[in-house]
Design an enzyme around this catalytic site. Sequence first.
Site, PDB file in Angstrom:
ATOM      1  N   LYS A 178       0.747  -1.223   0.053  1.00 29.55           N
ATOM      2  CA  LYS A 178       0.019  -0.004   0.005  1.00 29.55           C
ATOM      3  C   LYS A 178       0.759   1.284  -0.008  1.00 29.55           C
ATOM      4  CE  LYS A 178      -3.433  -1.147  -0.759  1.00 29.55           C
ATOM      5  NZ  LYS A 178      -3.630  -1.903  -1.884  1.00 29.55           N
ATOM      6  N   HIS A 218       6.912  -7.243  -2.262  1.00 32.51           N
ATOM      7  CA  HIS A 218       6.695  -6.782  -0.918  1.00 32.51           C
ATOM      8  C   HIS A 218       7.497  -7.402   0.200  1.00 32.51           C
ATOM      9  CE1 HIS A 218       3.281  -4.459  -2.307  1.00 32.51           C
ATOM     10  NE2 HIS A 218       2.364  -5.345  -2.470  1.00 32.51           N
ATOM     11  N   SER A 244      -4.727   2.787   4.228  1.00 32.98           N
ATOM     12  CA  SER A 244      -4.874   1.971   2.904  1.00 32.98           C
ATOM     13  C   SER A 244      -4.894   0.595   3.159  1.00 32.98           C
ATOM     14  CB  SER A 244      -3.888   2.611   2.093  1.00 32.98           C
ATOM     15  OG  SER A 244      -4.000   1.996   0.964  1.00 32.98           O
ATOM     16  N   ASP A 259      -6.660   9.982 -11.350  1.00 33.10           N
ATOM     17  CA  ASP A 259      -7.916   9.977 -12.081  1.00 33.10           C
ATOM     18  C   ASP A 259      -7.832   9.118 -13.150  1.00 33.10           C
ATOM     19  OD1 ASP A 259      -8.687  11.638  -9.936  1.00 33.10           O
ATOM     20  OD2 ASP A 259      -8.699  13.465 -11.037  1.00 33.10           O
ATOM     21  N   MET A 306      -5.625   6.522 -13.664  1.00 33.19           N
ATOM     22  CA  MET A 306      -5.220   5.247 -13.259  1.00 33.19           C
ATOM     23  C   MET A 306      -6.759   4.557 -12.915  1.00 33.19           C
ATOM     24  SD  MET A 306      -1.496   4.831 -12.136  1.00 33.19           S
ATOM     25  CE  MET A 306      -1.507   3.254 -11.598  1.00 33.19           C
ATOM     26  N   ARG A 309      -8.340   3.827  -4.222  1.00 30.58           N
ATOM     27  CA  ARG A 309      -9.381   4.300  -3.252  1.00 30.58           C
ATOM     28  C   ARG A 309      -9.255   5.674  -3.156  1.00 30.58           C
ATOM     29  NH1 ARG A 309      -9.517   5.502   2.047  1.00 30.58           N
ATOM     30  NH2 ARG A 309      -7.161   5.589   1.949  1.00 30.58           N
ATOM     31  N   LYS A 310      -8.371   6.534  -2.654  1.00 36.68           N
ATOM     32  CA  LYS A 310      -8.330   8.156  -2.530  1.00 36.68           C
ATOM     33  C   LYS A 310      -7.060   8.517  -3.424  1.00 36.68           C
ATOM     34  CE  LYS A 310     -11.311   9.230   1.076  1.00 36.68           C
ATOM     35  NZ  LYS A 310     -11.548   9.843   2.447  1.00 36.68           N
TER      36      LYS A 310
HETATM   37  S1  PPS Z   1      -0.386  -2.941  -3.254  1.00 35.27           S
HETATM   38  O1  PPS Z   1      -1.537  -3.667  -2.987  1.00 35.27           O
HETATM   39  O2  PPS Z   1       0.228  -3.285  -2.145  1.00 35.27           O
HETATM   40  O3  PPS Z   1       0.281  -3.159  -4.696  1.00 35.27           O
HETATM   41  O4  PPS Z   1      -0.720  -1.513  -3.328  1.00 35.27           O
HETATM   42  P1  PPS Z   1      -0.041  -0.299  -3.773  1.00 35.27           P
HETATM   43  O5  PPS Z   1      -0.153  -0.170  -5.242  1.00 35.27           O
HETATM   44  O6  PPS Z   1       1.196  -0.268  -3.026  1.00 35.27           O
HETATM   45  O7  PPS Z   1      -0.776   1.043  -2.994  1.00 35.27           O
HETATM   46  C1  PPS Z   1      -2.230   1.344  -3.163  1.00 35.27           C
HETATM   47  C2  PPS Z   1      -2.470   2.826  -2.920  1.00 35.27           C
HETATM   48  O8  PPS Z   1      -1.602   3.639  -3.703  1.00 35.27           O
HETATM   49  C3  PPS Z   1      -2.640   4.505  -4.219  1.00 35.27           C
HETATM   50  N1  PPS Z   1      -2.213   4.906  -5.601  1.00 35.27           N
HETATM   51  C4  PPS Z   1      -2.213   6.143  -5.938  1.00 35.27           C
HETATM   52  N2  PPS Z   1      -2.121   7.304  -5.207  1.00 35.27           N
HETATM   53  C5  PPS Z   1      -1.889   8.425  -6.247  1.00 35.27           C
HETATM   54  N3  PPS Z   1      -1.726   8.325  -7.406  1.00 35.27           N
HETATM   55  C6  PPS Z   1      -1.716   7.265  -8.206  1.00 35.27           C
HETATM   56  N4  PPS Z   1      -1.711   7.210  -9.507  1.00 35.27           N
HETATM   57  C7  PPS Z   1      -1.988   6.093  -7.674  1.00 35.27           C
HETATM   58  N5  PPS Z   1      -2.226   4.750  -7.810  1.00 35.27           N
HETATM   59  C8  PPS Z   1      -2.341   3.829  -6.628  1.00 35.27           C
HETATM   60  C9  PPS Z   1      -3.874   3.560  -3.997  1.00 35.27           C
HETATM   61  O9  PPS Z   1      -5.162   4.557  -4.227  1.00 35.27           O
HETATM   62  C10 PPS Z   1      -3.758   3.138  -2.721  1.00 35.27           C
HETATM   63  O10 PPS Z   1      -4.068   4.101  -1.670  1.00 35.27           O
HETATM   64  P2  PPS Z   1      -5.080   4.675  -0.994  1.00 35.27           P
HETATM   65  O11 PPS Z   1      -4.644   5.525   0.270  1.00 35.27           O
HETATM   66  O12 PPS Z   1      -5.808   3.320  -0.376  1.00 35.27           O
HETATM   67  O13 PPS Z   1      -6.071   5.240  -1.775  1.00 35.27           O
END
Ligand code: PPS
Length: 296
Positions: free
Chosen positions: A50, A110, A140, A233, A235, A258-259
């Site tokens: 995450k 990971h 997250s 937005d 992705m 998510r956010k």
């Molecule tokens: S995983 O399952 O461990 O591989 O997840 P990971 O990709 O490491 O982390 C997911 C969180 O990253 C956010 N995310 C992003 N944030 C900003 N910009 C972009 N482009 C983006 N892509 C993925 C994703 O929304 C998860 O965070 P949260 O806080 O839950 O939204």
Amino acid sequence: MSFDPNKLPPRPELFDFHGVSMIHYFTDNWENVQDFQARPDDILIATYSKSGTTWVSYILDLLYFGHTGRQTSVPIFKRVPFLEIIHPALGSGKDMADNLPTSPRIIKTHYPVQFVPKSFWDQNCRIVYVARNPKDTVVSYFHFGRMNTLEPEPGDWSDYIRRFMDGKMVFGSWYDHVNGWWKKKQTYSNLHYMFYEDLAEDTGREIDKLCSFLGLSRSDEEKKRVTEGVHFDNMKKDKMANYSEVPIFDFKMSPFMRKGKVGDWKNHFSVAQSEQFDEDYNKKMTDVTLQFRTEI
Ligand code: PPS
């Protein structure tokens, strides 16, 4: 294949594996994964869950293969395989990595640093480590636990924070993970350690740093295309990036994208929880050279 809760096995249990809390989906293939034969040009993206894995995977994939059209036909989890996973519906990440047709191969893990297969070090592979502040990471991870049927049951939020502080999470302690990799950077020069918060603050700047680490020269126009392509937005609505094709995720509970914010923890932590968390953080995170930002 779509999500069907009736066809899923029960949630897995955590157990201790060489001193790290793990679940069997990430240890069942241990020997094969340890024998993985890395190539010198392989790129490993390493993160605690995450922390921005998918974001950085997408950036690297676009930087290398943006012109090939793979982005519209191959989902990100196939373009950048998850090395240690093994699951009946998702296959083996190690086999997927072995069979990647690209050069370089971009691979995700990971694992804490001590679990990384030896050949990555022997081949002096480039490694990109992405770290995220623990408060947003735990939020997250909590929502991910609700929607990802491969995760142990997350339980309620206050228990979840306690377990996070105790390292009772899949892939173990966040504190050990970020510190272990940070320490490795001191002796292994092919490691680029970056932060989710920096990426959120200035994606273009961080892409420049990645290009310089990877020895890539890309035009300003190409880099701009990548920066725009990996905007949250974009992705989130892209079926190849948002994991909507993954049959183990229950999107009714939470989306994967998510956010995508720095500071969402403020909507989850009470004042008392935040104070306890900070107190515990200060005890564990004694290396002042490693600093996290919980807001930007
Ligand atoms: S995983 O399952 O461990 O591989 O997840 P990971 O990709 O490491 O982390 C997911 C969180 O990253 C956010 N995310 C992003 N944030 C900003 N910009 C972009 N482009 C983006 N892509 C993925 C994703 O929304 C998860 O965070 P949260 O806080 O839950 O939204």
